[in-house]
Design an enzyme around this catalytic site. Structure first.
Site: not given
Ligand code: BGC
Length: 557
Positions: A212, A274
């Site tokens: 994440d 991500e």
């Molecule tokens: C997740 C989100 C989340 C954020 C903070 C991201 O990019 O996909 O859903 O709110 O990280 O953890």
């Protein structure tokens, strides 16, 4: 595990299905999806033909941000089940040939994490505080935040605490919600704790982690102010908040842990990052000793326009090739407006210069759903034909639209509150999946309200209904995924653009595959006898089939 998938490097061509556990399927009739619900519906995923599932966070959490606020990284949220349920899911998925990726949230914990409670109880300068990012405030009495950094969810990224003696005290950094304090990645405790978390889950059999906000974690030392006029944007190049050089050694450390599992029957484990970054920055994370793969959001961000997608595809492939990595393609996820609705908007491209803006830009603008559906069908044909891996967010296989009219009082996304009720946030793409029946809650128990209300007009889009309709989204997805498995030209590899007009994308892959997507008003004629699949039934005259506006076709070349 009865039959475990063993191909090394499977991630280079895998189609991964994202499960948002709260909204997938409910086994105990409390209105909240759970792990047993996922197990009960693994047959849906196996029949769909995906290679792996990625499960959004399933850890104990106060759920201030849909579980991206973790209070214990080595357990399961009781709403979702138990560790035994998680083990059962992993082994039953493996028995069906499905890999399992789970979510690692390393930028921040929940404020309920025991280490954050310890930090609040400890003194400034203590080892406990050093695991997070505490600083004295500015101003005579420390009453102003330590710097001008904004939170992604709105407002300041700093929150002042009350010290144990009752006086106003230091501030802690939170890139996201105030209840999500950022870890300090310069603390050896934090590094070691996350090594332990990785091994805990790898030892239980998970095949990989989605990382994440993989471009956050490390901050520029000294935490310098942003220039006055800077947007918080993650795509705007150098920023003291994002994409710091200190990420590389952490990624290498994690890669070594994943590689330690090379000799297990499952083979080495993997990471997918991500990170909303431009290609040139993103692919640095994919250098051979760093992460395996990454979401490539450029497809998702692009407007539905041949020229824009052509550039995105060409640049993505070149950038990935420069580090020897395979690309991935993404149409949606739990943070973004669903493709059916996005492609039905007048402006379908996303502005990611502010990461909280993408959904905000769409709320309240008209949606041409019929056009969006047509385009979303063509888009998945394009996505699944491109070289590399692909991600499907639950519900895309049903063509679900964004739920744009959730009542204010139903909204859960912290963005809604933190933006002062100006940004309705991401709940519209998180509405529970409709399984069966003609009325809400579509196969979920009527004894409890689902955690987000389900629309009354989804009877046509249930799994049950789409299974019986050869023209449904589900039928299209199944056809494409079956072809992708059987056709050696698809998955990882290369592609060649063919000559085409400005409003057409036309490319070939070897051996013997061609994909055409028409964005313009002039029909494209193809040999009907070579059609493998088409996004809609094409109009045919003798042996000529016509690919119309917003339609796509796969051909045997
Ligand atoms: C997740 C989100 C989340 C954020 C903070 C991201 O990019 O996909 O859903 O709110 O990280 O953890």
């Amino acid at each position: 595990m009865t039959s475990s998938p063993t191909t090394n490097d499977w991630w280079t061509s895998a189609v991964v299905y994202q499960v948002y556990p709260r909204s997938f399927a409910d086994s105990n009739a409390d209105g909240i999806g759970d792990i047993r619900g996922i197990i009960d519906h693994l047959d849906h995923l196996a029949a769909l033909g995906v290679d792996a599932l990625w499960i959004s966070p399933w850890y104990p959490s106060p759920m201030a941000d849909g579980g991206y606020d973790v209070s214990d990284y080595c357990d399961i949220n009781p709403d979702f089940g138990t560790l035994a349920d998680a083990d059962a899911l992993v082994s039953q998925a493996h028995a069906l040939g499905l890999r399992v990726i789970i979510d690692l949230v390393p930028n921040h914990s929940s404020q309920e994490h025991p280490w954050f409670k310890d930090a609040l109880a400890a003194a400034p300068g203590s080892m406990e505080r050093d695991r997070y990012i505490f600083r004295d405030g500015q101003g005579d009495n420390g009453e102003f935040p330590p710097n001008n950094w904004p939170s992604v969810f709105g407002g300041s990224a700093w929150q002042r605490v009350t010290e144990p003696n009752g006086t106003p005290g230091q501030w802690y950094l939170h890139f996201f919600d105030v209840s999500q304090p950022d870890w300090n990645w310069e603390s050896p405790d934090v590094l070691e704790e996350f090594d332990r978390v990785l091994r805990f889950w790898f030892d239980r059999g998970v095949d990989g982690f989605r990382i994440d906000v993989a471009n956050s974690m490390v901050k520029e030392s000294g935490l310098p102010d942003l220039p006055d006029d800077a947007a918080i944007g993650e795509l705007v190049g150098d920023s003291p908040m994002w994409d710091q050089p200190g990420l590389a050694p952490i990624q290498r450390r994690w890669r070594a842990i994943a590689d330690d599992y090379a000799d297990t029957p499952q083979g080495p484990r993997m990471f997918v990052a991500e990170a909303y970054l431009p290609h040139d920055r993103l692919v640095r994370y994919l250098e051979p000793d760093r992460l395996h793969t990454s979401f490539n959001f450029e497809f998702l961000i692009s407007a539905w326009k041949a020229s824009s997608l052509r550039t995105t595809i060409t640049e993505s492939l070149a950038a990935h090739e420069s580090v020897g990595a395979s690309a991935t393609w993404v149409l949606g996820n739990h943070d973004n407006f669903r493709p059916v609705s996005r492609y039905g908007k007048e402006i379908s491209g996303l502005d990611f210069s502010n990461p909280s803006a993408p959904h905000a830009q769409f709320h309240g603008t008209p949606t041409d759903v019929a056009r969006g559906r047509l385009r979303a069908r063509a888009a998945v044909m394009l996505e699944l034909a491109l070289p590399g891996g692909a991600y499907i967010y639950q519900g895309e296989e049903l063509g679900l639209p964004e739920v744009e009219d959730l009542p204010d009082e139903a909204l859960h996304d912290p963005t809604w509150e933190r933006s002062g009720h100006t940004d309705r946030g991401r709940d519209g793409c998180r509405v529970p999946l409709p399984w069966s029946g003609c009325a809400a809650p579509y196969g979920w128990s009527a004894n409890a309200n689902t955690w987000l209300p389900m629309p009354n007009n989804w009877a046509e889009w249930t799994v049950e209904s789409e299974q019986q309709d050869s023209t449904s989204f589900l039928a299209l997805y199944r056809t494409l995924l079956a072809e992708r498995r059987a056709n050696p030209a698809l998955g990882a590899g290369t592609m060649t653009w063919n000559e085409s007009g400005d409003e057409v994308l036309d490319f070939s892959r070897e051996p013997g595959f061609r994909c055409i997507v028409n964005f313009g008003g002039e029909d494209v004629a193809v040999d009907a006898t070579t059609v493998i699949a088409s996004s809609v039934t094409l109009s045919t005259h003798g042996t000529t089939a016509l690919v119309g506006r917003d339609q796509a076709v796969w051909l045997r070349a």
